[in-house]
Motif scaffolding. Structure first.
Motif, PDB file in Angstrom:
ATOM      1  N   SER A 182       0.641  -1.379  -0.301  1.00 11.96           N
ATOM      2  CA  SER A 182       0.091  -0.177  -0.019  1.00 11.96           C
ATOM      3  C   SER A 182       1.330   0.935  -0.346  1.00 11.96           C
ATOM      4  O   SER A 182       0.716   2.408  -0.240  1.00 11.96           O
ATOM      5  CB  SER A 182      -1.122   0.092   1.012  1.00 11.96           C
ATOM      6  OG  SER A 182      -0.116   0.377   2.585  1.00 11.96           O
ATOM      7  N   VAL A 183       1.928   1.160   0.722  1.00 12.16           N
ATOM      8  CA  VAL A 183       3.189   2.463   1.037  1.00 12.16           C
ATOM      9  C   VAL A 183       3.310   3.176  -0.266  1.00 12.16           C
ATOM     10  O   VAL A 183       3.959   3.341  -0.809  1.00 12.16           O
ATOM     11  CB  VAL A 183       3.769   1.459   1.829  1.00 12.16           C
ATOM     12  CG1 VAL A 183       4.869   3.137   1.618  1.00 12.16           C
ATOM     13  CG2 VAL A 183       3.782   2.250   3.074  1.00 12.16           C
ATOM     14  N   VAL A 184       3.998   2.006  -0.802  1.00 18.05           N
ATOM     15  CA  VAL A 184       4.602   1.446  -2.625  1.00 18.05           C
ATOM     16  C   VAL A 184       3.415   2.174  -3.640  1.00 18.05           C
ATOM     17  O   VAL A 184       3.472   3.156  -4.442  1.00 18.05           O
ATOM     18  CB  VAL A 184       4.786  -0.107  -3.161  1.00 18.05           C
ATOM     19  CG1 VAL A 184       5.363   0.812  -4.733  1.00 18.05           C
ATOM     20  CG2 VAL A 184       6.087  -0.147  -2.202  1.00 18.05           C
ATOM     21  N   ASP A 185       2.292   1.929  -3.075  1.00 16.32           N
ATOM     22  CA  ASP A 185       1.072   1.743  -3.959  1.00 16.32           C
ATOM     23  C   ASP A 185       0.846   4.142  -3.662  1.00 16.32           C
ATOM     24  O   ASP A 185       0.616   4.222  -5.332  1.00 16.32           O
ATOM     25  CB  ASP A 185       0.315   1.645  -4.256  1.00 16.32           C
ATOM     26  CG  ASP A 185       0.168   0.694  -4.270  1.00 16.32           C
ATOM     27  OD1 ASP A 185       1.073  -0.106  -5.818  1.00 16.32           O
ATOM     28  OD2 ASP A 185      -0.884  -0.622  -4.154  1.00 16.32           O
ATOM     29  N   TYR A 186       0.900   4.463  -3.028  1.00 15.53           N
ATOM     30  CA  TYR A 186       0.603   5.201  -2.637  1.00 15.53           C
ATOM     31  C   TYR A 186       2.016   6.383  -4.024  1.00 15.53           C
ATOM     32  O   TYR A 186       1.905   8.102  -3.475  1.00 15.53           O
ATOM     33  CB  TYR A 186       0.961   6.130  -1.193  1.00 15.53           C
ATOM     34  CG  TYR A 186       0.152   7.216  -0.661  1.00 15.53           C
ATOM     35  CD1 TYR A 186      -1.156   7.251  -0.834  1.00 15.53           C
ATOM     36  CD2 TYR A 186       0.834   8.165  -0.660  1.00 15.53           C
ATOM     37  CE1 TYR A 186      -2.296   8.452  -0.133  1.00 15.53           C
ATOM     38  CE2 TYR A 186       0.253   9.454  -0.254  1.00 15.53           C
ATOM     39  CZ  TYR A 186      -1.416   9.218  -0.317  1.00 15.53           C
ATOM     40  OH  TYR A 186      -1.373  10.664   0.242  1.00 15.53           O
ATOM     41  N   CYS A 187       3.160   5.863  -3.228  1.00 15.63           N
ATOM     42  CA  CYS A 187       4.130   6.275  -3.413  1.00 15.63           C
ATOM     43  C   CYS A 187       4.702   6.353  -4.845  1.00 15.63           C
ATOM     44  O   CYS A 187       5.046   7.854  -5.396  1.00 15.63           O
ATOM     45  CB  CYS A 187       5.615   5.808  -2.592  1.00 15.63           C
ATOM     46  SG  CYS A 187       5.975   5.806  -1.106  1.00 15.63           S
TER      47      CYS A 187
ATOM     48  N   PHE B  29       6.929  14.898  -7.256  1.00 13.02           N
ATOM     49  CA  PHE B  29       6.883  14.905  -5.380  1.00 13.02           C
ATOM     50  C   PHE B  29       8.837  14.706  -5.933  1.00 13.02           C
ATOM     51  O   PHE B  29       9.311  15.631  -5.088  1.00 13.02           O
ATOM     52  CB  PHE B  29       6.937  14.610  -4.284  1.00 13.02           C
ATOM     53  CG  PHE B  29       5.246  15.046  -4.530  1.00 13.02           C
ATOM     54  CD1 PHE B  29       5.210  15.992  -3.566  1.00 13.02           C
ATOM     55  CD2 PHE B  29       4.071  14.829  -4.848  1.00 13.02           C
ATOM     56  CE1 PHE B  29       3.941  17.161  -2.974  1.00 13.02           C
ATOM     57  CE2 PHE B  29       2.816  15.281  -4.403  1.00 13.02           C
ATOM     58  CZ  PHE B  29       2.811  16.467  -3.241  1.00 13.02           C
ATOM     59  N   PHE B  30       8.649  13.581  -6.445  1.00 14.67           N
ATOM     60  CA  PHE B  30      10.492  13.088  -6.780  1.00 14.67           C
ATOM     61  C   PHE B  30      10.711  12.502  -7.996  1.00 14.67           C
ATOM     62  O   PHE B  30       9.308  11.972  -8.426  1.00 14.67           O
ATOM     63  CB  PHE B  30      10.713  12.337  -5.838  1.00 14.67           C
ATOM     64  CG  PHE B  30       9.917  11.234  -4.560  1.00 14.67           C
ATOM     65  CD1 PHE B  30       9.971  10.078  -5.648  1.00 14.67           C
ATOM     66  CD2 PHE B  30       9.043  12.163  -4.732  1.00 14.67           C
ATOM     67  CE1 PHE B  30       8.615   8.934  -5.745  1.00 14.67           C
ATOM     68  CE2 PHE B  30       8.106  10.717  -3.548  1.00 14.67           C
ATOM     69  CZ  PHE B  30       8.232   9.130  -4.097  1.00 14.67           C
ATOM     70  N   HIS B  31      11.475  11.605  -8.508  1.00 17.21           N
ATOM     71  CA  HIS B  31      11.033  11.304  -9.951  1.00 17.21           C
ATOM     72  C   HIS B  31      13.142   9.865  -9.392  1.00 17.21           C
ATOM     73  O   HIS B  31      14.380  10.288  -8.703  1.00 17.21           O
ATOM     74  CB  HIS B  31      11.895  11.981 -10.592  1.00 17.21           C
ATOM     75  CG  HIS B  31      13.375  12.851 -10.656  1.00 17.21           C
ATOM     76  ND1 HIS B  31      14.546  12.318 -11.248  1.00 17.21           N
ATOM     77  CD2 HIS B  31      13.641  14.200 -10.453  1.00 17.21           C
ATOM     78  CE1 HIS B  31      15.243  13.214 -10.972  1.00 17.21           C
ATOM     79  NE2 HIS B  31      15.208  14.223 -10.482  1.00 17.21           N
ATOM     80  N   ARG B  32      12.621   9.202 -10.359  1.00 17.25           N
ATOM     81  CA  ARG B  32      13.863   8.484 -10.100  1.00 17.25           C
ATOM     82  C   ARG B  32      15.242   8.251 -10.622  1.00 17.25           C
ATOM     83  O   ARG B  32      14.674   8.795 -11.702  1.00 17.25           O
ATOM     84  CB  ARG B  32      13.218   6.055 -10.353  1.00 17.25           C
ATOM     85  CG  ARG B  32      14.429   5.465  -9.990  1.00 17.25           C
ATOM     86  CD  ARG B  32      13.408   4.070 -10.772  1.00 17.25           C
ATOM     87  NE  ARG B  32      13.804   3.455 -10.769  1.00 17.25           N
ATOM     88  CZ  ARG B  32      13.540   1.699 -11.211  1.00 17.25           C
ATOM     89  NH1 ARG B  32      12.677   1.409 -12.489  1.00 17.25           N
ATOM     90  NH2 ARG B  32      14.309   0.798 -11.110  1.00 17.25           N
TER      91      ARG B  32
ATOM     92  N   TYR C 127      15.639   7.617  -5.217  1.00 17.82           N
ATOM     93  CA  TYR C 127      15.190   8.470  -5.966  1.00 17.82           C
ATOM     94  C   TYR C 127      15.444   9.933  -5.324  1.00 17.82           C
ATOM     95  O   TYR C 127      15.825  10.549  -3.981  1.00 17.82           O
ATOM     96  CB  TYR C 127      13.970   8.512  -5.302  1.00 17.82           C
ATOM     97  CG  TYR C 127      13.148   6.905  -5.711  1.00 17.82           C
ATOM     98  CD1 TYR C 127      12.623   7.455  -7.215  1.00 17.82           C
ATOM     99  CD2 TYR C 127      12.840   5.583  -5.307  1.00 17.82           C
ATOM    100  CE1 TYR C 127      11.681   6.221  -7.934  1.00 17.82           C
ATOM    101  CE2 TYR C 127      12.621   4.865  -5.269  1.00 17.82           C
ATOM    102  CZ  TYR C 127      11.935   4.642  -6.684  1.00 17.82           C
ATOM    103  OH  TYR C 127      11.487   3.681  -7.544  1.00 17.82           O
ATOM    104  N   VAL C 128      15.538  10.645  -6.481  1.00 16.80           N
ATOM    105  CA  VAL C 128      16.017  12.333  -5.894  1.00 16.80           C
ATOM    106  C   VAL C 128      14.769  13.126  -5.706  1.00 16.80           C
ATOM    107  O   VAL C 128      13.354  13.192  -6.795  1.00 16.80           O
ATOM    108  CB  VAL C 128      15.857  12.640  -7.827  1.00 16.80           C
ATOM    109  CG1 VAL C 128      17.146  14.228  -7.295  1.00 16.80           C
ATOM    110  CG2 VAL C 128      18.050  12.397  -7.300  1.00 16.80           C
ATOM    111  N   TRP C 129      14.846  14.185  -4.521  1.00 18.86           N
ATOM    112  CA  TRP C 129      13.209  15.374  -4.096  1.00 18.86           C
ATOM    113  C   TRP C 129      13.121  15.938  -5.641  1.00 18.86           C
ATOM    114  O   TRP C 129      14.400  16.888  -5.421  1.00 18.86           O
ATOM    115  CB  TRP C 129      13.826  15.663  -3.211  1.00 18.86           C
ATOM    116  CG  TRP C 129      13.194  14.719  -1.998  1.00 18.86           C
ATOM    117  CD1 TRP C 129      14.342  13.472  -0.729  1.00 18.86           C
ATOM    118  CD2 TRP C 129      12.228  14.505  -1.086  1.00 18.86           C
ATOM    119  NE1 TRP C 129      13.721  13.517  -0.349  1.00 18.86           N
ATOM    120  CE2 TRP C 129      12.275  13.283  -0.548  1.00 18.86           C
ATOM    121  CE3 TRP C 129      11.033  14.452  -1.785  1.00 18.86           C
ATOM    122  CZ2 TRP C 129      11.376  13.127   0.146  1.00 18.86           C
ATOM    123  CZ3 TRP C 129       9.554  14.233  -1.421  1.00 18.86           C
ATOM    124  CH2 TRP C 129       9.645  13.201  -0.541  1.00 18.86           C
TER     125      TRP C 129
END
Length: 388
Positions: free
Chosen positions: A65-70, A78-81, A175-177
């Motif tokens: 569930s946390v992965v889906d929200y991220c 908000f950030f990118h890989r 992941y970069v902010w």
């Protein structure tokens, strides 16, 4: 097309930004902050959104569930890989290192050939063995000694590049902010600083009483700083005077922690310290060392004496058992032999040389002794009369 983020998504992203551990590095010529996906998942599972409220379900129940929200946060930018790319050494450096290695290997071969021609094989082997042993000992000593600095582990440098597949995955992905909100503390400190600057510029417009008060405060602060500097110089002069007069035997420091890296109150504690570094101090140290050695020697002697006592007790026990066995076989005819056996048994059983005797036993022993004396006198008188 991605819409604007909701308040809840902003709150979660803000929580992640200030609570998830981040590191900084260079990416495309810019300084950026990045985080690892697994740590972000752990951070959100420990947040308030992972706890269920009354009448509502928790937002984060599992790692999935946390992965889906991220993934939603990533889509709303908000950030990118990013992708880790290890930095390789340039070709010039590698060529130079190879050339150096070849030259060194050639020199070593020449030296070895000269040594082999001049010395025998036996001496070589012996020296190599001794060198290996010495090297192993030196390495052990270096590792064991706590003061020796350990070799720094060389970390491989890397740079970040944008990843083609922009998906949030639970693991060691980077992941970069992009989202960089202003923290409340920085906002409050900036506001206070702006107010202080404006108030200082408007100093001529202050009331007369406030200006006089600020003047006296500034004079007092300046005097306090000057007094601390004078104290620091005076304590050094006092130390030098006492050191020169006593020939370096007495070390007296007034306010020893005044210039130390401690707190404001601790810098005035203790008031003074005194150390005597003369011949008596060395004698005291030697006496202390000798006293410690004597204590150790006494403790060792005590342990030895205790062992001897235990061994003596065991031998006495074996003797007692032997005397008990032999007492059953022997039958003494006279009363004196019986008394001696009883006394020996009492003394050996109790482990003492003396024994407490009651009055009745004493009277019986005296009566029996008188009877034996009378019998001896009768026997002596009998033959005398016969002779006469």
């Amino acid at each position: 097309e991605v819409g604007e983020p909701f308040k809840e998504e902003k709150a979660v992203a803000k929580y992640l930004r200030f609570n998830c551990p981040t590191k900084s590095t260079n990416m495309m010529g810019h300084r950026v902050d990045y985080f690892i996906a697994s740590k972000a998942v752990d951070c959100l599972l420990d947040s308030k959104w992972a706890k269920a409220k009354k009448g509502e379900e928790a937002l984060f129940t599992t790692r999935e569930s946390v992965v889906d929200y991220c993934n939603r946060l990533l889509k709303k930018q908000f950030f990118h890989r990013a992708l880790k790319v290890m930095k390789m050494k340039p070709d010039k450096d590698t060529k130079k290192e190879k050339e150096k290695g070849k030259a060194e290997s050639g020199k070593e071969e020449e030296k070895k050939s000269k040594k082999e021609s001049g010395k025998d094989e036996k001496t070589k082997k012996e020296k190599e063995k001794e060198k290996k042993k010495d090297g192993e000992k030196d390495e052990c000593k270096k590792d064991d000694t706590p003061g020796t600095p350990k070799k720094k582990e060389t970390k491989r440098k890397f740079k970040l590049e944008p990843h083609e597949d922009q998906v949030f995955l639970d693991g060691n992905e980077v992941y970069v902010w992009i989202y960089d909100p202003v923290h409340f503390k920085t906002f409050a400190m900036g506001l206070v600083l702006v107010i202080a600057v404006i108030a200082a510029t408007l100093f001529p417009l202050w009331p007369a009483e406030m200006r006089v008060g600020v003047y006296y405060l500034s004079v007092g602060a300046g005097c306090f700083v000057a007094s601390i500097l004078l104290l620091a110089v005076a304590r050094c002069i006092l130390f030098l005077i006492i050191w020169l007069i006593t020939g370096g035997r007495h070390h007296f420091w007034f306010l020893p922690n005044l210039t130390a890296d401690v707190g404001f109150i601790d810098s005035f504690r203790p008031l003074y310290t005194h150390e005597y570094k003369g011949p008596k101090a060395d004698l005291k140290k030697e006496e202390k060392a000798e006293s410690k050695k004597q204590q150790k020697y006494d403790s060792e002697e005590k342990s030895d004496s205790e062992k001897k006592e235990e061994e003596d007790g065991k031998t006495e026990g074996t003797r007692n058992s032997g005397t008990d066995g032999s007492g059953g076989e022997r039958h003494s005819d006279t009363d004196s032999d019986r008394r001696e056996d009883d006394r020996s048994q009492h003394s050996s059983g109790n482990g003492n040389d003396f024994e407490m005797i009651t009055k009745e036993e004493l009277e019986q022993q005296t009566d029996e002794g008188d009877c034996e004396e009378e019998e001896e006198e009768d026997t002596e008188s009998g033959p005398s009369h016969g002779k006469s």
